[in-house]
Design a protein around this motif. Structure first.
Motif, PDB file in Angstrom:
ATOM      1  N   PHE A  11       0.783  -1.182   0.089  1.00 27.49           N
ATOM      2  CA  PHE A  11       0.111  -0.023  -0.163  1.00 27.49           C
ATOM      3  C   PHE A  11       0.826   1.107  -0.018  1.00 27.49           C
ATOM      4  O   PHE A  11       0.451   2.314  -0.342  1.00 27.49           O
ATOM      5  N   ALA A  16      -3.170   7.954  -2.088  1.00 26.35           N
ATOM      6  CA  ALA A  16      -4.360   8.231  -0.969  1.00 26.35           C
ATOM      7  C   ALA A  16      -5.746   7.483  -1.582  1.00 26.35           C
ATOM      8  O   ALA A  16      -6.270   6.585  -0.775  1.00 26.35           O
ATOM      9  N   GLU A  17      -6.085   7.960  -2.826  1.00 29.76           N
ATOM     10  CA  GLU A  17      -7.432   7.440  -3.401  1.00 29.76           C
ATOM     11  C   GLU A  17      -7.404   6.023  -3.454  1.00 29.76           C
ATOM     12  O   GLU A  17      -8.391   5.461  -3.210  1.00 29.76           O
ATOM     13  N   VAL A  19      -5.616   3.831  -1.831  1.00 25.04           N
ATOM     14  CA  VAL A  19      -5.663   2.977  -0.350  1.00 25.04           C
ATOM     15  C   VAL A  19      -7.010   3.195   0.255  1.00 25.04           C
ATOM     16  O   VAL A  19      -7.749   2.483   0.637  1.00 25.04           O
ATOM     17  N   LEU A  20      -7.897   4.411   0.202  1.00 24.13           N
ATOM     18  CA  LEU A  20      -8.985   4.751   0.452  1.00 24.13           C
ATOM     19  C   LEU A  20      -9.966   3.749  -0.176  1.00 24.13           C
ATOM     20  O   LEU A  20     -11.123   3.398   0.664  1.00 24.13           O
ATOM     21  N   VAL A  44      -8.540  13.793   4.052  1.00 21.50           N
ATOM     22  CA  VAL A  44      -8.904  12.311   4.356  1.00 21.50           C
ATOM     23  C   VAL A  44     -10.737  12.442   4.152  1.00 21.50           C
ATOM     24  O   VAL A  44     -11.180  11.596   3.390  1.00 21.50           O
ATOM     25  N   VAL A 136      -9.168   5.222  10.003  1.00 21.90           N
ATOM     26  CA  VAL A 136      -8.404   5.917   9.097  1.00 21.90           C
ATOM     27  C   VAL A 136      -8.071   7.255   9.900  1.00 21.90           C
ATOM     28  O   VAL A 136      -8.773   7.890  10.470  1.00 21.90           O
ATOM     29  N   LYS A 152       1.290   3.236   5.351  1.00 21.16           N
ATOM     30  CA  LYS A 152      -0.154   3.507   4.824  1.00 21.16           C
ATOM     31  C   LYS A 152      -1.093   2.708   5.304  1.00 21.16           C
ATOM     32  O   LYS A 152      -2.366   3.313   5.673  1.00 21.16           O
ATOM     33  N   VAL A 153      -0.721   1.645   5.539  1.00 20.32           N
ATOM     34  CA  VAL A 153      -1.759   0.420   6.058  1.00 20.32           C
ATOM     35  C   VAL A 153      -0.980  -0.416   6.976  1.00 20.32           C
ATOM     36  O   VAL A 153       0.160  -0.925   6.662  1.00 20.32           O
ATOM     37  N   ILE A 165      -5.202   2.797   9.021  1.00 15.86           N
ATOM     38  CA  ILE A 165      -4.974   3.277   7.630  1.00 15.86           C
ATOM     39  C   ILE A 165      -4.706   4.673   7.620  1.00 15.86           C
ATOM     40  O   ILE A 165      -5.346   5.759   8.216  1.00 15.86           O
ATOM     41  N   PRO A 167      -3.598   7.186   4.839  1.00 14.60           N
ATOM     42  CA  PRO A 167      -3.784   7.398   3.378  1.00 14.60           C
ATOM     43  C   PRO A 167      -2.695   8.429   2.754  1.00 14.60           C
ATOM     44  O   PRO A 167      -2.083   8.486   1.797  1.00 14.60           O
TER      45      PRO A 167
END
Ligand code: SF4
Length: 251
Positions: A11, A16-17, A19-20, A44, A136, A152-153, A165, A167
């Motif tokens: 990840f 960021a997009e 991962v989310l 976020v 998150v 990131k994760v 998370i 991101p």
């Protein structure tokens, strides 16, 4: 849903997009954004809301937040049409804390400051996370020396091994501010008064020229140890004694 721990580093290469989107698809509705309504949290929220307008957001109302933060919470409710899930400190613990140590105990020493954060933030966070599989945050690696290795994760061992998370862990401050501006994202009015990181009113001040961004948080403490316990723990013996007393007092 479980995930192989040795698979988490992949990840770090994702946006960021991405991962989310993965996180929301995998964990919603047992996933929520933890928001203190810093500019990072606002990025976020905005990113996640574009992916899934049903994204859950919770916050910890310590009882000592600035009015500007409460205003932003209501602005976010209106703009995104989402209910903010607000966690409050336990009333009996808060009463015992201030009865023994006073209203402004955080200025006396770090053990008492951490005890206040424990009652007003850490315990409410544990309650908020108890019903989740993933949470998150808006943590960034260059915010503080305590955050340089934020993945990131990752697996949050401090909170029942749920997934944590982050991101925008690799985003710079300039990128965050550009996103806020370009996307007309609401932000805390205190940023326009010299604040660069905003928490509770008595523990936050504007920074001086040349200071790093989190210098205005608990400014009387050493930068290497000043976290609130939400993302980092370094309990001293005195803190442990005070915490044991508090638990005994409010059993
Ligand atoms: S930031 Fe300050 S007022 Fe807020 S919980 Fe921590 S010590 Fe208490």
């Amino acid at each position: 849903m479980s995930i192989a721990v040795d698979d988490l580093t992949r990840f770090d290469e994702q946006s960021a997009e991405e991962v989310l989107a993965w996180a929301l698809d995998t964990y919603h509705p047992r996933l929520a954004i933890s928001a203190a309504f810093l500019v990072e949290d606002m990025v976020v929220i905005d990113l996640a809301h574009k992916i899934d307008p049903g994204v859950r957001v919770f916050t910890l109302d310590t009882g000592r937040l600035p009015q500007e933060t409460y205003q932003l919470i209501d602005d976010v409710r209106s703009k995104y049409n989402i209910d903010i899930e607000v966690q409050f400190p336990d009333a009996s613990q808060t009463q015992a804390l201030v009865r023994k140590h006073g209203m402004n105990l955080f200025y006396k020493d770090q053990a008492l400051r951490l005890l206040c954060c424990q009652v007003r933030k850490v315990f409410p966070l544990e309650k908020a996370l108890s019903g989740l599989d993933a949470w998150v945050t808006g943590l960034r690696r260059d915010q503080n020396v305590t955050r340089t290795n934020v993945p990131k994760v990752g697996v949050d061992h401090a909170h029942g091994d749920i997934i944590k998370i982050n991101p925008i862990a690799d985003w710079s401050k300039d990128r965050v501010l550009a996103y806020i501006k370009d996307n007309k994202v609401p932000y805390n009015a205190l940023y326009d008064q010299g604040y660069t990181s905003i928490g509770c009113a008595p523990c936050t001040r504007p920074i001086q020229p040349g200071e790093e961004d989190r210098a205005g948080r608990w400014w009387w403490e050493d930068a290497a140890t000043k976290e609130c316990g939400l993302h980092h723990q370094s309990p001293s013996e005195r803190f442990q004694e005070e915490l044991a007393w508090l638990k005994d007092e409010t059993r």
